[in-house]
Design a protein around this motif. Structure first.
Motif, PDB file in Angstrom:
ATOM      1  N   LEU A   1     -35.435 -89.310 -40.043  1.00  0.00           N
ATOM      2  CA  LEU A   1     -34.494 -89.141 -40.697  1.00  0.00           C
ATOM      3  C   LEU A   1     -33.020 -89.255 -40.544  1.00  0.00           C
ATOM      4  N   CYS A   2     -32.574 -88.013 -39.695  1.00  0.00           N
ATOM      5  CA  CYS A   2     -31.175 -87.684 -39.396  1.00  0.00           C
ATOM      6  C   CYS A   2     -30.804 -88.082 -38.803  1.00  0.00           C
ATOM      7  N   LEU A   3     -32.339 -88.489 -37.335  1.00  0.00           N
ATOM      8  CA  LEU A   3     -31.553 -88.778 -35.995  1.00  0.00           C
ATOM      9  C   LEU A   3     -31.297 -90.954 -36.556  1.00  0.00           C
ATOM     10  N   SER A   4     -31.705 -91.173 -37.631  1.00  0.00           N
ATOM     11  CA  SER A   4     -31.944 -92.573 -37.987  1.00  0.00           C
ATOM     12  C   SER A   4     -30.223 -92.759 -39.006  1.00  0.00           C
ATOM     13  N   LEU A   5     -29.792 -92.141 -39.262  1.00  0.00           N
ATOM     14  CA  LEU A   5     -28.630 -91.571 -40.463  1.00  0.00           C
ATOM     15  C   LEU A   5     -27.769 -91.197 -39.334  1.00  0.00           C
ATOM     16  N   SER A   6     -27.980 -90.882 -38.477  1.00  0.00           N
ATOM     17  CA  SER A   6     -26.782 -89.912 -37.573  1.00  0.00           C
ATOM     18  C   SER A   6     -26.685 -91.776 -36.162  1.00  0.00           C
ATOM     19  N   THR A   7     -27.144 -92.338 -37.054  1.00  0.00           N
ATOM     20  CA  THR A   7     -26.975 -93.650 -35.495  1.00  0.00           C
ATOM     21  C   THR A   7     -25.827 -94.397 -36.785  1.00  0.00           C
ATOM     22  N   PHE A   8     -26.558 -94.529 -37.902  1.00  0.00           N
ATOM     23  CA  PHE A   8     -25.918 -95.429 -38.961  1.00  0.00           C
ATOM     24  C   PHE A   8     -24.588 -95.015 -39.071  1.00  0.00           C
ATOM     25  N   TRP A   9     -24.097 -93.447 -39.298  1.00  0.00           N
ATOM     26  CA  TRP A   9     -22.600 -92.971 -39.015  1.00  0.00           C
ATOM     27  C   TRP A   9     -22.303 -93.203 -37.648  1.00  0.00           C
ATOM     28  N   VAL A  10     -22.545 -93.495 -36.661  1.00  0.00           N
ATOM     29  CA  VAL A  10     -21.600 -93.659 -35.825  1.00  0.00           C
ATOM     30  C   VAL A  10     -21.553 -95.480 -35.564  1.00  0.00           C
ATOM     31  N   LEU A  11     -22.684 -95.849 -35.498  1.00  0.00           N
ATOM     32  CA  LEU A  11     -22.528 -97.392 -35.787  1.00  0.00           C
ATOM     33  C   LEU A  11     -21.326 -98.222 -36.664  1.00  0.00           C
ATOM     34  N   PHE A  12     -21.399 -97.631 -37.626  1.00  0.00           N
ATOM     35  CA  PHE A  12     -21.320 -98.502 -38.900  1.00  0.00           C
ATOM     36  C   PHE A  12     -19.925 -98.573 -38.061  1.00  0.00           C
ATOM     37  N   PRO A  13     -18.916 -97.506 -38.437  1.00  0.00           N
ATOM     38  CA  PRO A  13     -17.448 -98.231 -38.122  1.00  0.00           C
ATOM     39  C   PRO A  13     -17.085 -98.372 -36.907  1.00  0.00           C
ATOM     40  N   ALA A  14     -17.811 -97.921 -35.702  1.00  0.00           N
ATOM     41  CA  ALA A  14     -17.471 -98.731 -34.346  1.00  0.00           C
ATOM     42  C   ALA A  14     -18.003-100.234 -34.207  1.00  0.00           C
ATOM     43  N   ILE A  15     -18.467-100.678 -35.171  1.00  0.00           N
ATOM     44  CA  ILE A  15     -19.188-102.675 -35.671  1.00  0.00           C
ATOM     45  C   ILE A  15     -18.628-103.030 -35.899  1.00  0.00           C
ATOM     46  N   THR A  16     -17.751-102.390 -37.194  1.00  0.00           N
ATOM     47  CA  THR A  16     -16.582-102.656 -38.750  1.00  0.00           C
ATOM     48  C   THR A  16     -15.215-102.545 -37.475  1.00  0.00           C
ATOM     49  N   GLN A  17     -14.972-102.577 -36.818  1.00  0.00           N
ATOM     50  CA  GLN A  17     -13.564-101.914 -35.460  1.00  0.00           C
ATOM     51  C   GLN A  17     -12.693-101.512 -36.395  1.00  0.00           C
ATOM     52  N   LEU A  18     -12.821-100.559 -37.293  1.00  0.00           N
ATOM     53  CA  LEU A  18     -11.754 -99.384 -37.740  1.00  0.00           C
ATOM     54  C   LEU A  18     -11.083 -98.374 -37.211  1.00  0.00           C
ATOM     55  N   LYS A  19      -9.643 -98.306 -37.545  1.00  0.00           N
ATOM     56  CA  LYS A  19      -8.639 -98.011 -37.124  1.00  0.00           C
ATOM     57  C   LYS A  19      -9.624 -96.238 -36.839  1.00  0.00           C
ATOM     58  N   LYS A  20      -9.226 -95.909 -35.445  1.00  0.00           N
ATOM     59  CA  LYS A  20      -9.566 -94.994 -34.457  1.00  0.00           C
ATOM     60  C   LYS A  20     -10.280 -93.418 -35.322  1.00  0.00           C
ATOM     61  N   TYR A  21      -8.411 -92.724 -36.300  1.00  0.00           N
ATOM     62  CA  TYR A  21      -8.731 -91.852 -36.429  1.00  0.00           C
ATOM     63  C   TYR A  21     -10.121 -91.882 -38.069  1.00  0.00           C
ATOM     64  N   HIS A  22     -10.229 -92.850 -38.388  1.00  0.00           N
ATOM     65  CA  HIS A  22     -10.612 -93.178 -39.832  1.00  0.00           C
ATOM     66  C   HIS A  22     -12.234 -93.834 -39.175  1.00  0.00           C
ATOM     67  N   ARG A  23     -12.294 -94.168 -37.599  1.00  0.00           N
ATOM     68  CA  ARG A  23     -14.158 -94.358 -37.330  1.00  0.00           C
ATOM     69  C   ARG A  23     -14.116 -92.676 -36.578  1.00  0.00           C
ATOM     70  N   LEU A  24     -13.513 -91.710 -36.368  1.00  0.00           N
ATOM     71  CA  LEU A  24     -13.446 -91.242 -35.503  1.00  0.00           C
ATOM     72  C   LEU A  24     -14.282 -90.189 -37.233  1.00  0.00           C
ATOM     73  N   LEU A  25     -13.672 -90.186 -37.805  1.00  0.00           N
ATOM     74  CA  LEU A  25     -13.871 -89.063 -38.978  1.00  0.00           C
ATOM     75  C   LEU A  25     -15.203 -89.394 -39.660  1.00  0.00           C
ATOM     76  N   ILE A  26     -15.377 -90.985 -39.626  1.00  0.00           N
ATOM     77  CA  ILE A  26     -16.988 -90.654 -40.715  1.00  0.00           C
ATOM     78  C   ILE A  26     -18.134 -90.883 -39.081  1.00  0.00           C
ATOM     79  N   GLN A  27     -17.320 -90.565 -38.177  1.00  0.00           N
ATOM     80  CA  GLN A  27     -18.789 -90.358 -36.915  1.00  0.00           C
ATOM     81  C   GLN A  27     -18.490 -89.035 -36.779  1.00  0.00           C
ATOM     82  N   LEU A  28     -17.999 -88.441 -36.614  1.00  0.00           N
ATOM     83  CA  LEU A  28     -17.928 -86.912 -36.648  1.00  0.00           C
ATOM     84  C   LEU A  28     -18.262 -86.200 -38.055  1.00  0.00           C
TER      85      LEU A  28
END
Length: 208
Positions: free
Chosen positions: A81-108
């Motif tokens: 579960l943790c690996l799967s959701l970590s993948t989501f948190w990393v990919l979602f903001p990257a794929i949807t091309q969010l702004k840099k700090y918005h993307r990093l906030l979600i990923q981190l």
């Protein structure tokens, strides 16, 4: 991007969907392996879907005092579960091309949330582990809800708000010691969150 790299990307997008499905299967297997005992009945046999919590499956000892034979499967389920959701948190903001700090906030925040979940497997205080994970999860989820609103994915935005209400309900029941319905609410919240993640995942797969 080449067709081959597109296919590779699409497979990664579906990692959260597949991982959530595997988690549910492993959860059910772990529940069948749980020796017994709950807050409502310490001598009960087996896992009660009404009275037991997810965390009960992770403890080294079952509440009835026996060695918890469900723990290895539950730990594996948590890892998936943790690996799967970590993948989501990393990919979602990257794929949807969010702004840099918005993307990093979600990923981190999302990644730290998943890492903090593993504190449940340590001697660290249970409430500290849960509150730490929830705090970072709330940050990541807020960033995701803002993104969903910007993308005009209205149904997914609404479901995310509903899930936030479930988090509030879980906290209210826990801190007010209204424990009778908490195990059921916890499981429903689990399911609702997984459905939310999976629906976003499928939307990403369809549109990107």
């Amino acid at each position: 991007m080449t067709p081959q790299s597109n296919r590779s990307k699409n497979r990664w997008i579906l990692a959260t969907f597949i991982g959530s499905f595997l988690f549910v299967i492993l959860y059910i297997i772990a529940a069948f392996l749980y020796p017994g005992g709950s807050g409502a009945n310490k001598t009960a046999t087996g896992y009660s879907w009404i009275n037991n919590y997810w965390c009960n499956l992770l403890n080294e000892k079952a509440i009835n005092g026996q060695t918890n034979t469900a723990r290895p499967v539950a730990v594996l389920a948590m890892l998936v579960l943790c690996l799967s959701l970590s993948t989501f948190w990393v990919l979602f903001p990257a794929i949807t091309q969010l702004k840099k700090y918005h993307r990093l906030l979600i990923q981190l925040a999302g990644t730290v949330c998943m890492l903090a979940s593993f504190l449940l497997l340590t001697p660290i205080d249970h409430d500290l582990a849960v509150n730490t994970s929830c705090a970072f999860g709330l940050i990541a989820m807020t960033g995701t809800l803002i993104a969903l609103y910007q993308l005009k994915w209205k149904s997914l935005f609404a479901l995310g708000l509903f899930d936030l209400l479930l988090v509030a309900l879980n906290n209210y029941l826990y801190h007010s010691n209204e424990m009778t319905y908490l195990p059921i609410v916890q499981k429903f919240s689990f399911l609702s969150f997984l459905v939310w993640f999976c629906l976003i995942d499928l939307e990403l797969y369809r549109k990107y």
